[in-house]
Design a protein around this motif. Sequence first.
Motif, PDB file in Angstrom:
ATOM      1  N   PHE A  77      -8.127   2.595  -4.450  1.00 58.43           N
ATOM      2  CA  PHE A  77      -8.237   3.596  -4.192  1.00 58.43           C
ATOM      3  C   PHE A  77      -8.546   3.652  -6.128  1.00 58.43           C
ATOM      4  O   PHE A  77      -8.029   3.090  -6.873  1.00 58.43           O
ATOM      5  CB  PHE A  77      -6.867   4.177  -3.742  1.00 58.43           C
TER       6      PHE A  77
ATOM      7  N   THR B  66      -8.363   5.694  -9.294  1.00 58.75           N
ATOM      8  CA  THR B  66      -8.251   7.686  -9.891  1.00 58.75           C
ATOM      9  C   THR B  66      -8.905   8.175 -11.477  1.00 58.75           C
ATOM     10  O   THR B  66      -9.175   6.698 -11.551  1.00 58.75           O
ATOM     11  CB  THR B  66      -6.683   7.767  -9.787  1.00 58.75           C
TER      12      THR B  66
ATOM     13  N   ILE C 254     -10.646   7.145  -2.004  1.00 60.82           N
ATOM     14  CA  ILE C 254      -9.609   6.040  -0.834  1.00 60.82           C
ATOM     15  C   ILE C 254     -10.301   5.522  -0.532  1.00 60.82           C
ATOM     16  O   ILE C 254     -10.880   5.970   0.759  1.00 60.82           O
ATOM     17  CB  ILE C 254      -8.588   7.025  -0.766  1.00 60.82           C
TER      18      ILE C 254
ATOM     19  N   TRP D  44      -1.653  13.841  -7.396  1.00 57.60           N
ATOM     20  CA  TRP D  44      -0.719  13.109  -7.756  1.00 57.60           C
ATOM     21  C   TRP D  44       0.398  13.377  -9.394  1.00 57.60           C
ATOM     22  O   TRP D  44      -0.211  13.369 -10.380  1.00 57.60           O
ATOM     23  CB  TRP D  44       0.081  11.760  -7.460  1.00 57.60           C
TER      24      TRP D  44
ATOM     25  N   PHE E 257      -6.923  12.054  -7.299  1.00 58.40           N
ATOM     26  CA  PHE E 257      -7.954  10.798  -6.582  1.00 58.40           C
ATOM     27  C   PHE E 257      -8.887  11.112  -5.890  1.00 58.40           C
ATOM     28  O   PHE E 257      -9.490  12.106  -5.536  1.00 58.40           O
ATOM     29  CB  PHE E 257      -7.126  10.990  -5.368  1.00 58.40           C
TER      30      PHE E 257
ATOM     31  N   TRP F 195       0.764  -1.196   0.193  1.00 62.37           N
ATOM     32  CA  TRP F 195       0.295   0.130   0.305  1.00 62.37           C
ATOM     33  C   TRP F 195       0.595   1.154   0.040  1.00 62.37           C
ATOM     34  O   TRP F 195       0.584   2.343  -0.854  1.00 62.37           O
ATOM     35  CB  TRP F 195      -1.075   0.073   1.410  1.00 62.37           C
TER      36      TRP F 195
ATOM     37  N   THR G 183       1.400   4.535  -2.589  1.00 67.60           N
ATOM     38  CA  THR G 183       0.266   5.977  -2.176  1.00 67.60           C
ATOM     39  C   THR G 183       1.813   6.639  -1.950  1.00 67.60           C
ATOM     40  O   THR G 183       1.191   7.976  -0.919  1.00 67.60           O
ATOM     41  CB  THR G 183      -0.411   5.487  -1.480  1.00 67.60           C
TER      42      THR G 183
ATOM     43  N   PHE H 138      -1.758  12.673  -0.542  1.00 64.50           N
ATOM     44  CA  PHE H 138      -2.953  11.170  -1.303  1.00 64.50           C
ATOM     45  C   PHE H 138      -3.867  11.551  -0.269  1.00 64.50           C
ATOM     46  O   PHE H 138      -4.224  11.024   0.849  1.00 64.50           O
ATOM     47  CB  PHE H 138      -2.126   9.753  -1.085  1.00 64.50           C
TER      48      PHE H 138
END
Length: 166
Positions: free
Chosen positions: A90, A92, A84, A63, A81, A30, A34, A57
């Motif tokens: 998550f 995107t 989440i 990002w 994002f 994870w 992230t 995040f």
Amino acid sequence: MSLLFDFVADKATKTIYITREFAADLDLVWDAFTKAEILDQWYAPKPWRLRTKEMDFQEGGRWFYAMVSPENTERYSLVEFLNIQPKNTFSTKNTFSDENGNSIGSAFSLVKNTFKAGTEITTLYVEKVFDDLATLEMMATNGFKEGTAMGFSNLDELLLTLVTNK
């Protein structure tokens, strides 16, 4: 140990499905997806490298990064994002961008990354839905599968060091 890597491009649904196993616990995998300081170490296929310009995040965050060639040419991408669920999934919206983080062109993909913990392996499931078939075909014929596989191999190497330092 042989780790599963399954990659399917479904033209009918304009979707790429990826399943990939990693020999590390869920927390490490994870974090590898992230946290900018970890992403920068593995995400780009060699000899390219990744440089995060901005990472926030959280839902509504983004990002913004550059893939940097050996000649220092930069190609920019923006990941927004949308949803989440920590240590689970998550989602995107991904686009190409200019050097200032502004999306360029109309092409995009919606991506859902889902993580499943196992005893010694964490499995990642990726569902990448493209806005149109032409974008999927462009990605599929321009090394997306191979680049993804190389990035995941980089992550395998990095996870070995992170697991032994844990």
